[in-house]
Write a protein that holds these residues in place. Structure first.
Motif, mmCIF file in Angstrom:
data_model
loop_
_atom_site.group_PDB
_atom_site.id
_atom_site.type_symbol
_atom_site.label_atom_id
_atom_site.label_comp_id
_atom_site.label_asym_id
_atom_site.label_seq_id
_atom_site.Cartn_x
_atom_site.Cartn_y
_atom_site.Cartn_z
ATOM 1 N N VAL A 632 0.847 -1.190 0.000
ATOM 2 C CA VAL A 632 0.000 0.000 0.000
ATOM 3 C C VAL A 632 0.882 1.239 0.000
ATOM 4 O O VAL A 632 1.758 1.385 0.865
ATOM 5 N N ASN A 633 0.669 2.131 -0.951
ATOM 6 C CA ASN A 633 1.365 3.412 -0.979
ATOM 7 C C ASN A 633 0.516 4.424 -0.197
ATOM 8 O O ASN A 633 -0.500 4.916 -0.701
ATOM 9 N N LEU A 634 0.897 4.718 1.016
ATOM 10 C CA LEU A 634 0.090 5.540 1.914
ATOM 11 C C LEU A 634 0.354 7.023 1.715
ATOM 12 O O LEU A 634 1.484 7.436 1.432
ATOM 13 N N ARG A 635 -0.700 7.801 1.900
ATOM 14 C CA ARG A 635 -0.532 9.257 1.930
ATOM 15 C C ARG A 635 -0.035 9.662 3.306
ATOM 16 O O ARG A 635 -0.116 8.902 4.277
ATOM 17 N N ALA A 636 0.455 10.894 3.398
ATOM 18 C CA ALA A 636 1.020 11.381 4.655
ATOM 19 C C ALA A 636 -0.003 11.296 5.776
ATOM 20 O O ALA A 636 -1.157 11.725 5.621
ATOM 21 N N GLY A 637 0.437 10.722 6.894
ATOM 22 C CA GLY A 637 -0.420 10.634 8.065
ATOM 23 C C GLY A 637 -1.327 9.427 8.099
ATOM 24 O O GLY A 637 -1.952 9.135 9.120
ATOM 25 N N ALA A 638 -1.451 8.695 7.000
ATOM 26 C CA ALA A 638 -2.345 7.544 6.939
ATOM 27 C C ALA A 638 -1.594 6.276 7.315
ATOM 28 O O ALA A 638 -0.360 6.218 7.268
ATOM 29 N N LYS A 639 -2.345 5.253 7.691
ATOM 30 C CA LYS A 639 -1.788 3.951 7.964
ATOM 31 C C LYS A 639 -2.812 2.884 7.584
ATOM 32 O O LYS A 639 -4.017 3.167 7.483
ATOM 33 N N VAL A 640 -2.332 1.665 7.358
ATOM 34 C CA VAL A 640 -3.230 0.581 6.992
ATOM 35 C C VAL A 640 -4.101 0.234 8.202
ATOM 36 O O VAL A 640 -3.600 0.063 9.315
ATOM 37 N N ALA A 641 -5.423 0.136 7.959
ATOM 38 C CA ALA A 641 -6.347 -0.152 9.049
ATOM 39 C C ALA A 641 -6.927 -1.558 8.976
ATOM 40 O O ALA A 641 -7.141 -2.208 10.006
ATOM 41 N N VAL A 642 -7.176 -2.053 7.757
ATOM 42 C CA VAL A 642 -7.836 -3.354 7.596
ATOM 43 C C VAL A 642 -7.224 -4.103 6.432
ATOM 44 O O VAL A 642 -7.000 -3.532 5.361
ATOM 45 N N VAL A 643 -6.917 -5.393 6.642
ATOM 46 C CA VAL A 643 -6.586 -6.333 5.578
ATOM 47 C C VAL A 643 -7.445 -7.564 5.856
ATOM 48 O O VAL A 643 -7.228 -8.271 6.828
ATOM 49 N N GLU A 644 -8.453 -7.804 4.992
ATOM 50 C CA GLU A 644 -9.455 -8.833 5.293
ATOM 51 C C GLU A 644 -9.689 -9.708 4.062
ATOM 52 O O GLU A 644 -9.863 -9.186 2.951
ATOM 53 N N PRO A 645 -9.702 -11.047 4.225
ATOM 54 C CA PRO A 645 -9.983 -11.924 3.088
ATOM 55 C C PRO A 645 -11.464 -11.872 2.707
ATOM 56 O O PRO A 645 -12.333 -11.696 3.567
ATOM 57 N N LEU A 646 -11.758 -12.020 1.423
ATOM 58 C CA LEU A 646 -13.127 -12.043 0.943
ATOM 59 C C LEU A 646 -13.705 -13.445 1.083
ATOM 60 O O LEU A 646 -13.032 -14.434 0.753
ATOM 61 N N ALA A 647 -14.917 -13.508 1.606
ATOM 62 C CA ALA A 647 -15.608 -14.791 1.671
ATOM 63 C C ALA A 647 -16.250 -15.090 0.320
ATOM 64 O O ALA A 647 -16.552 -14.172 -0.455
ATOM 65 N N GLU A 648 -16.451 -16.372 0.034
ATOM 66 C CA GLU A 648 -17.034 -16.770 -1.236
ATOM 67 C C GLU A 648 -18.464 -16.216 -1.367
ATOM 68 O O GLU A 648 -19.270 -16.343 -0.450
ATOM 69 N N GLY A 649 -18.739 -15.568 -2.440
ATOM 70 C CA GLY A 649 -20.063 -15.019 -2.688
ATOM 71 C C GLY A 649 -20.236 -13.579 -2.268
ATOM 72 O O GLY A 649 -21.277 -12.964 -2.561
#
Length: 743
Positions: A632-649
């Motif tokens: 993830v290329n973050l903008r200034a002051g931002a940080k990664v909040a969620v990394v979540e796998p997609l469920a089928e469907g």
């Protein structure tokens, strides 16, 4: 002190100029007098001085051995003022039949072994020359090469050895100079002789055509050369390249249907002891579970047994795995960087090096012939004087008896030279017998014939080539032998080995603490028992989940980087585990977002605190190194909040901000990226993203009611919150958690 006041011996010069000049002198000294071999005899100065000192000590192959300390002492005292350890190490290598294809020193005692054990100290070992070394030095007393003073001017040493033996290519060489290096593999003398004869017959033979005579390197330890003919030819044509060398391994059948691998030859330069340690580490660390055991049953011959885990293991898969993971396959570099006849360093092709060696041998042949002609002329001069004396024996005796200066009288009366007259006067009385006169006549006739043949040889290049070819054939018969290294081209397959299949699959329970300590307990522990887990003081559970040792784990960090951990490489479940930052290069100030099992074909939703996000694949998150990779290329002051796998469907995204406004939009509105900033998920006037999840629109949105009841609530009609991506959203349904979290 002023410049005018400096002593007369002081040179005023810029520092950089003085430094570069002195460094150049040092570099040239290292290149020409230490590290690079000479194309004419294939020796470095230390090797040449070792053999020369042993020759002066009369350590020929038929003589008794002498202490190595005696040889080393003479070398460093008379010819090579360097450390005794470096000189003895060079001598040891010349005696090792697993290091040199044709050893130049015959050692007695412990001179090391193929396991990698060092030689005994020089006070314990003894040595003498081999027949090959004697051949290499043949002709030193026949005026074939020049001599130069030793470093202190007290003695002389030959500049190069003249013997007819292609030592440069036969025994190879390696060395590192200043700004250049050399690496020459050993070759078979029979093949080199055939190639040299071909070049004598046809000097315009191309490098590729020489491959009909020199198939490739011939290492003393055998092995199998698996490169193609084209690859080998290209390396020899340029003088640079590398050769892929494998151990000689056979599949041995056992009674009952079992089998094992037998290693009978190992690659050149590989220490057997370290090789076995490599294989043992693979077994101990379970990096190659299809291999069960390794045994060293070697005596004078290499014999290493490799036992598979079971008889059902594919032998070719095990072999290919061992070639990739151990030194059972190595690459030996070719860098034919040598000093030519003018002591100039340069990279030569196979043809150029053989041509330069043949030119030197022609020069040696001419020098030997001219020196012999000069000696014959000197002898013929004396024999002519002796014959004159025999023909005028009575008058010669009368002159000697009656004259005060018989030498001058004989020179004048019989037109003798000073040397002839002196030789006559020094003759013994027994030499005046009739038989001696006949012997002198025969000797003179034989010498005259020899001189005529030598003159014809010197004047005829064709005779020189014929003589050299005959000498090469004789040398081949004396020292030639069968090739030891087999050449078998192996075509590398495009398929990659699935290394996860090499890991023994076992269930584990992964535990990550809030402070970043990680461990893996054996088996699938009940997740409800998480409260019984122990942590360091002030620490607590962050995540616990089931996995397998064959799984890859994705660790996402707040700075947008992702890291990959192997399930088989996690610390054990005893104690508190280890900080995950010991396994990856994760900065201490960067927090961990999540840890999960990742599959290459899975899809994930990634969102940052500034409300931007995108979809990505599991394959895009897999990193190959400890440093991880930027996702993830973050903008200034931002940080990664969620990394979540997609469920089928899943076909929709629900996002809620810190301002407690929720938005639902279709999943198809998000792009799939391998890396980037993403797009705006939700627009905020103040604050940022609180949480995001994916769902099936038909099933609605569910959340836990809290407490110990375990009940959930579902909002099936999400029409009020439906809008396009990037909208502001509206207040969530009644009863939605005050934490603004979907889980």
């Amino acid at each position: 002190m002023q410049a005018d006041d400096l002593p007369s011996t002081t040179i005023d010069t810029p520092f950089d100029a003085a430094l570069s000049e002195r460094y150049l002198v040092y570099a040239l000294s290292t290149i020409t007098a230490r590290s690079l071999p000479d194309v004419r005899d294939g020796l470095k100065p230390v090797h040449r001085r070792l053999l020369w000192a042993m020759r002066l000590l009369r350590l020929d192959p038929a003589s008794a051995y002498k202490k190595s300390a005696r040889v080393v002492g003479d070398v460093i005292g008379k010819y090579h003022p360097h450390g005794d350890a470096s000189v003895y190490d060079a001598m040891v290598r010349l005696a090792q039949d697993f290091a040199l294809r044709y050893p130049l020193v015959d050692g007695q005692g412990n001179f090391g072994n193929i396991d990698g054990d060092n030689a005994a100290a020089y006070r314990y070992t003894e040595a003498r020359l081999t027949a090959v070394a004697t051949q290499l030095m043949a002709g030193l007393d026949e005026g074939t090469v020049d001599y130069r003073p030793t470093y202190n001017g007290e003695e002389e040493e030959p500049e190069v050895f003249p013997g007819l033996f292609p030592n440069l290519l036969a025994n190879g060489a390696s060395g590192i100079a200043v700004g250049m290096a050399t690496s020459i593999p050993p070759h078979n003398v029979s093949e080199l002789a055939d190639a040299a004869i071909q070049l004598i017959d046809n000097p315009h033979t191309e490098d590729a055509a020489l491959m009909d005579f020199v198939g490739g390197p011939d290492f003393p330890t055998g092995g199998v050369l698996v490169d193609s003919r084209e690859t080998i030819a290209q390396a020899y044509a340029t003088g640079r390249g590398s050769f892929r060398l494998r151990a000689s391994i056979s599949i041995e059948k056992e009674k009952g249907g079992g089998w094992h691998l037998l290693v009978s030859e190992i690659p050149y330069g590989v220490q057997k002891g370290k090789l076995i340690e490599q294989v043992a580490d693979l077994i101990a660390n379970k990096k190659l579970p299809i291999l069960a055991d390794v045994r060293d049953e070697s005596d004078e011959q290499v014999r290493v047994v490799l036992e598979p885990r079971s008889r059902t293991v594919d032998p070719q898969l095990l072999l290919e795995s061992l070639y990739r993971l151990t030194d059972l396959e190595v690459r030996f570099p070719l860098n034919l960087n040598v000093l030519d006849a003018s002591r100039t360093p340069g990279v030569m092709s196979l043809k150029q090096s053989l041509t330069a060696w043949l030119a030197f041998q022609i020069e040696v042949l001419l020098n030997r012939s001219r020196t012999r002609i000069a000696k014959i002329d000197d002898r013929l001069e004396l024999l002519d004087g002796f014959l004159i004396a025999f023909l005028n024996l009575d008058r010669v005796i009368e002159i000697i008896r009656t004259e005060d200066e018989p030498k001058a009288v004989m020179m004048m009366e019989f037109s003798l030279t000073d040397r002839q007259a002196e030789a006559i006067l020094n003759m013994r009385l027994r030499s005046l017998r009739r038989l001696e006169e006949m012997e002198i006549g025969k000797e003179r006739e034989a010498l005259s014939k020899e001189r005529d043949d030598l003159v014809k040889l010197v004047e005829s290049p064709a005779r020189q080539r014929t003589r050299l070819k005959r000498d090469l054939s004789t040398m081949k018969e004396k020292f030639g032998d069968e090739r030891r290294t087999r050449i078998e081209e192996v075509v590398t397959t495009a398929r990659d080995i699935d290394w996860s299949a090499m890991i023994e699959k076992e269930p584990i329970t992964v535990i990550l603490s809030q402070r970043g300590w990680i461990r893996a307990m054996k088996g699938h522990v009940a997740l409800d028992d998480a409260e019984t887990l122990k942590f360091r003081e002030g620490d607590a559970l962050q995540q616990i989940f089931h996995a397998q040792t064959t799984d890859k784990l994705l660790l996402a960090a707040e700075d947008g980087r992702v890291y990959t951990l192997g399930g088989d490489k996690l610390p054990g479940g005893r104690g508190f585990g280890e900080p995950v930052r010991l396994l990856i290069d994760l900065p201490a100030e960067v927090g961990i977002v999540t840890l999960m099992v990742v599959k290459p074909d899975m899809k994930l939703l990634v969102a940052a605190s500034d409300g931007r996000g995108f979809l990505t694949s599991g394959e895009a998150t897999i990193a190959e190194t400890r440093k991880g990779k930027q996702l993830v290329n973050l903008r200034a002051g931002a940080k990664v909040a969620v990394v979540e796998p997609l469920a089928e469907g899943d076909d929709a995204v629900a996002v809620i901000g810190e301002n407690r406004k929720m938005l639902v939009f279709l999943l198809s509105e998000l792009p799939e990226l391998a890396r980037g900033q993403g797009v705006t998920l939700q627009r905020y006037r103040d604050g940022g993203l609180a949480d995001v999840t994916t769902l099936k629109l038909a099933d609605g949105l569910s959340w836990a009611l809290g407490g110990e009841s375990g009940r959930t609530r579902t909002e099936t009609d999400l029409t009020p919150w439906r809008a396009a991506r990037g909208a502001a959203g509206r207040m969530p349904p009644l009863g939605f958690p005050r934490s603004n979290k979907f889980r």
